[in-house]
Each structure stands twice: as C-alpha cells, then as structure tokens.
Design an enzyme around this catalytic site. Sequence first.
Site, PDB file in Angstrom:
ATOM      1  N   LYS A   1       9.016 -39.335  52.863  1.00  0.00           N
ATOM      2  CA  LYS A   1       9.413 -38.280  53.795  1.00  0.00           C
ATOM      3  C   LYS A   1      10.605 -37.509  53.223  1.00  0.00           C
ATOM      4  O   LYS A   1      11.215 -37.917  52.233  1.00  0.00           O
ATOM      5  CB  LYS A   1       9.766 -38.879  55.152  1.00  0.00           C
ATOM      6  CG  LYS A   1      10.950 -39.824  55.126  1.00  0.00           C
ATOM      7  CD  LYS A   1      11.241 -40.382  56.512  1.00  0.00           C
ATOM      8  CE  LYS A   1      12.420 -41.359  56.462  1.00  0.00           C
ATOM      9  NZ  LYS A   1      12.805 -41.853  57.792  1.00  0.00           N
TER      10      LYS A   1
ATOM     11  N   TYR B   1      40.620 -24.540  48.030  1.00  0.00           N
ATOM     12  CA  TYR B   1      40.752 -24.020  49.385  1.00  0.00           C
ATOM     13  C   TYR B   1      41.682 -24.890  50.229  1.00  0.00           C
ATOM     14  O   TYR B   1      41.641 -26.122  50.167  1.00  0.00           O
ATOM     15  CB  TYR B   1      39.387 -23.952  50.066  1.00  0.00           C
ATOM     16  CG  TYR B   1      38.500 -22.859  49.530  1.00  0.00           C
ATOM     17  CD1 TYR B   1      38.817 -21.522  49.720  1.00  0.00           C
ATOM     18  CD2 TYR B   1      37.331 -23.173  48.841  1.00  0.00           C
ATOM     19  CE1 TYR B   1      37.993 -20.513  49.226  1.00  0.00           C
ATOM     20  CE2 TYR B   1      36.499 -22.177  48.348  1.00  0.00           C
ATOM     21  CZ  TYR B   1      36.842 -20.855  48.547  1.00  0.00           C
ATOM     22  OH  TYR B   1      36.026 -19.855  48.056  1.00  0.00           O
TER      23      TYR B   1
ATOM     24  N   ARG C   1      14.910 -45.410  70.163  1.00  0.00           N
ATOM     25  CA  ARG C   1      14.533 -44.041  69.809  1.00  0.00           C
ATOM     26  C   ARG C   1      13.070 -43.867  70.221  1.00  0.00           C
ATOM     27  O   ARG C   1      12.780 -43.558  71.366  1.00  0.00           O
ATOM     28  CB  ARG C   1      14.749 -43.786  68.319  1.00  0.00           C
ATOM     29  CG  ARG C   1      16.209 -43.903  67.881  1.00  0.00           C
ATOM     30  CD  ARG C   1      16.418 -43.442  66.452  1.00  0.00           C
ATOM     31  NE  ARG C   1      15.473 -44.050  65.516  1.00  0.00           N
ATOM     32  CZ  ARG C   1      15.523 -43.903  64.199  1.00  0.00           C
ATOM     33  NH1 ARG C   1      16.467 -43.156  63.650  1.00  0.00           N
ATOM     34  NH2 ARG C   1      14.642 -44.492  63.413  1.00  0.00           N
TER      35      ARG C   1
ATOM     36  N   MET D   1      31.661 -24.345  47.306  1.00  0.00           N
ATOM     37  CA  MET D   1      30.219 -24.144  47.288  1.00  0.00           C
ATOM     38  C   MET D   1      29.621 -24.377  45.903  1.00  0.00           C
ATOM     39  O   MET D   1      28.519 -24.944  45.772  1.00  0.00           O
ATOM     40  CB  MET D   1      29.877 -22.728  47.761  1.00  0.00           C
ATOM     41  CG  MET D   1      28.385 -22.458  47.827  1.00  0.00           C
ATOM     42  SD  MET D   1      27.999 -20.771  48.341  1.00  0.00           S
ATOM     43  CE  MET D   1      28.527 -20.814  50.049  1.00  0.00           C
TER      44      MET D   1
END
Length: 377
Positions: A35, A266, A135, A314
């Site tokens: 998956k 940053y 779940r 990024m």
Amino acid sequence: MTRPLRARIDLAALRHNHSVARRHAGATALWCVVKANGYGHGQVRVAEALAGVADGFALLELDGAETLRAAGIRQPLLMMEGFYSEDELPQFARLRLIPVLHSPAQVRWLVDSPLLADLNEPLPVYLKLNTGMNRLGFDAADFRQALTLLRASPRVAGITLMTHFADADEPAGIARQMARFDALRGGIADMADGLPLCLANSAALLRFPEALGGAGDWARPGIMLYGCSPCPELHSAADLGLKPVMNLESEVLAVRQLATGDAVGYGSAFVAPGPMRIGIAAGGYGDGYPRHAPSGTPVMVAGRRSRLVGRVSMDKVCVDLTDLPDAGVGAPVTLWGDGAAGHLPLEEVAAAAGTISYEPLCALTARVPVVVVERAS
C-alpha cells in the site's frame, strides 16, 4: 548538471528482507504489503521484484490493484479496507480481488447487490474483527450475523478471520488482543472454528510466533520488507537482519564559514556557539525529508557521522563540517540508508524528527530521481 539528490532502491535488499519474513513465518503464507505506493518505493516496482517469491500482495487502492494486474501480477491481491462503495463490486470480481470486510454494509453489498448477479466464480473474503484497535472491524454484536450471511452466500468462496494489533511493536505486546480475538471466536465456535487466520503484521511476525498460525494461515509483513524495524525501541533493523531498501543520497553544494553568533537558516533556529564550518546539501521537505528534523539529527558525510544544523528547508539542509576538514563541495552525503557517505539507519533520523520510519519513506516526492539497483548480498 542534475541536482545531486537521488533515492537508490535496492531490490536485492527487498528480497533479502522477504526471506527474513519467510524464515520467521514458517508454514504461514505471506501477504507482502505494498500500500501507499509500496511505502514510497514504487508499488509496481516492489511487486515485480517480489513476484517470484510472494504468496500475495496487500494494498488499499483499487487503481493500484488495476495497475498491478495490468503489469502482469497474478498473485492474489488482498484489499485491506475492502470496497468503499457498492459500485466497486464488478471491479473486484473482474480483477479477482479479495476484500477485507469490516462493516455490515459491505457484507450486505456483497451478498445482495444486483451488480454481482452474473458473478461466475465466488470470491474469497476476509472478515476483520475489532479486538481493541477500535478503528475498523466487527464487534461481537455484529460478528455472528456477518459470518452467518457470508457462510450462506453462494458468492463467497471462503472466509478468513483477521484482526490488527495496536501494540505489537510496544512492550505491551499482543496478549490482550489475542485474548479478545479468542473470546470473539469462542462465542460462536460452532461457526468460526477451523477458519483460517490472518493476524500478524511485521512486529507480531518477528516478536510473537503465537500470532502466526500455520499452513493455511497468513501474515502481513509491511515495514520490515523495506528494511526498517517495526519496533525500533526494542530491536534495530540490524538486530533483525534487515537491510535498507531505500537509500537517500545527496552531496554538499556549498561550504560556509561561521563566526561565533552567526545564525543558520529560517528563523535563525541555530546559532553557532563558536567558529564553525558548515555544508549545504541538496534535500529538504520538498523531497520528503522530515521538516521537523532538528539540529543534531544524524547525517553521514564522506564516511563520517555528522549532524544537521538549522531548520530543514524545502530544498536544502545544512550539515556540520567543523570536524570534517576534508569534506568540501561534492562530498557525498547519506541522509538515510546505505549511501556512498556511509550507513545511517532511517530509524535514527525518524526518531530525531519525532516520527517513525514509515513517514519519510511514504513522503518521498516525485521530484526525487529513483535509481534501481541490485546490490545487497
């Protein structure tokens, strides 16, 4: 010149990890979980690499099952959340997919839908029981009715009972859920006895042989196939004999000297405590590297262990080269896995970032070039 960042996928390591799962499973058959695009490794790529050894493949996505069949994958395909709507039933029949049924609505669709009126061959099904994960899955109140309907339906070829463990990777283990599973079966022993079982995920497969069963039963290895420990706080991947399949490799793009008090990146999140030398390497959260990996997260540079400094951006990370005077522009960097710069377990990177190894694997973005190799011995 291309950006010096690549994900190297080692298919030999993948098959080696499958052999580890096979050794632990004994006579129990294995669903190889593919998956989420094969945990970021490429769903078709993984299935084709394991096609010669896998008993079957497990996934969620109907379009993925369609693609696997179109690629020539003929093994059984287990759809781990079943069908999401009644109108998917014809595709399940056409592709010969095995649904995991977890709700009364799914059972009613399967046994009553006119969309399966022309079904030529009945489908095997899995019936999922809720044993404490809370779940998906049937509770005791609905279990008997679901099993009664399925056993009576000519559309059903066979029934396997399934559950999912919440704590197989934790010290608590599986005893509580196993007791609950046995109680659910025991409550309708006249109907449930003798049905095959599918219980063990990677952690249970490695830690709890009582969850495996035997011939006719199934286990579902996932993360271990990709070379990561399902229980890193208890056993490292190396302890378990697993080899990394995805190796994220980069290079130093630039080098900068810092004076005491100079900030990096940053938010000025890192401030040099003294004179430092740092390298800027390709790779950031736009590539799938964890944005929240803090200063101090391990990284390998030119064969030596170092650390990140400053925030992940990024496209880039900054690495400490203060004690690596020979590492300059072009020096190899291993962000995780087995790279030219050395070995760095993904579990260590994930732990430093406050996450688990599954997340960065699945987060690898499409802009990262993938190089496929056969390297593991």
